[in-house]
Scaffold this motif. Structure first.
Motif, short mmCIF file in Angstrom:
data_model
loop_
_atom_site.label_atom_id
_atom_site.label_comp_id
_atom_site.label_asym_id
_atom_site.label_seq_id
_atom_site.Cartn_x
_atom_site.Cartn_y
_atom_site.Cartn_z
N ASN A 70 -16.82 16.99 14.14
CA ASN A 70 -15.54 16.36 13.21
C ASN A 70 -16.10 14.79 12.68
O ASN A 70 -15.81 14.76 11.37
CB ASN A 70 -14.78 16.29 14.31
CG ASN A 70 -13.92 17.29 14.63
OD1 ASN A 70 -13.84 18.32 13.93
ND2 ASN A 70 -13.29 17.34 15.71
N THR A 73 -18.37 15.81 9.79
CA THR A 73 -17.67 16.22 8.48
C THR A 73 -16.85 15.23 7.86
O THR A 73 -16.75 14.97 6.70
CB THR A 73 -16.58 17.33 9.21
OG1 THR A 73 -17.24 18.55 9.62
CG2 THR A 73 -15.77 17.84 7.88
N SER A 74 -16.29 14.23 8.72
CA SER A 74 -15.57 12.97 8.08
C SER A 74 -16.66 12.10 7.34
O SER A 74 -16.31 11.66 6.29
CB SER A 74 -15.00 12.39 9.31
OG SER A 74 -14.12 13.13 9.75
#
Length: 253
Positions: A70, A73-74
């Motif tokens: 995550n 991805t961020s």
């Protein structure tokens, strides 16, 4: 390996030899893994840029934690939407951390239990945020515009880019670093010039030991969008050297 070459006076001969052997092995292993990883990253990024310019993503092993995925991805979303700001914040964090590491090395070398020099830490973090990342962001845009990336990493184009980077750009940027950090520290222009006369040659020789191979890897294997990130990671170690070099000279004065 770089630290063993350019910060040798800190260690005894036996310690230096042990560190060199172990770190050379680590460098070979990490370079092999990095080349494999960046090859996959390059393919993924190029596909995303061609197909609707969606945020970059990586194929990760199932063992990776959701938190890491995550976060990565961020980061890629931020890199696509706000590339300059994202690179600047990343550089500020990495270079600030590098100075803290440099301070810790100094304290250990001098057998001191001194506290953190907050002003010095802020100077390096500010340097990363306001100069290092923006300079390299726009520099690589110009370089890739003049000499577009090639699918094959081992080309004449790659070699020319490395030569331009290390023997045109790097000498100029190193002078900017001396003046930028010196002025922030409160030195006069004349004092910075004296420091350049004393340390510039040694600094450039140390620079080429690290940055010629690092730049080759960066230009040959890193997708353009990740080049400043790769550079920031290598710059962590270079900033430790600069932190020790510049501040050691300040103390001597």
């Amino acid at each position: 390996f770089f630290l063993c070459l350019v910060v040798e006076p800190i260690y005894s001969p036996s310690t230096k030899m042990t560190m060199k052997l172990s770190l050379i092995s680590l460098l070979l292993l990490s370079t092999t893994l990095m080349i494999d990883g960046f090859t996959l990253v390059r393919q993924g990024v190029m596909n995303n840029l061609v197909h609707n310019r969606k945020p970059t993503s990586l194929a990760v092993d199932a063992g990776m934690t959701d938190a890491f995925v995550n976060a990565w991805t961020s980061y890629n979303v931020a890199l696509e939407e706000q590339p300059l700001l994202t690179k600047s914040v990343t550089a500020g964090v990495i270079l600030g951390a590098a100075d803290l590491a440099g301070q810790a090395i100094e304290n250990r070398k001098n057998n001191e239990d001194a506290g953190i020099d907050v002003a010095r830490f802020v100077r390096f973090a500010f340097f990363g945020f306001i100069l290092q990342a923006p300079w390299n962001h726009f520099y690589y845009l110009l370089l890739d515009g003049a000499l577009p990336p090639t699918d094959d990493p081992f080309t004449v184009t790659t070699g020319v880019k490395v030569v331009v980077d290390q023997f045109v750009q790097a000498p100029i940027f190193t002078i900017l670093i001396f003046f930028f950090l010196g002025i922030l520290e409160g030195k006069s222009v004349e004092a910075v010039k004296e420091q350049l006369n004393r340390d510039y040659k040694d600094t450039m020789l140390a620079n080429w030991k690290l940055w010629v191979p690092a730049t080759m890897v960066n230009i040959a294997f890193c997708p353009p969008i990740f080049r400043v990130l790769f550079l920031n990671c290598v710059f962590f170690f270079w900033s430790i050297f600069l932190s020790l070099k510049l501040n050691n000279n300040s103390e001597e004065q």
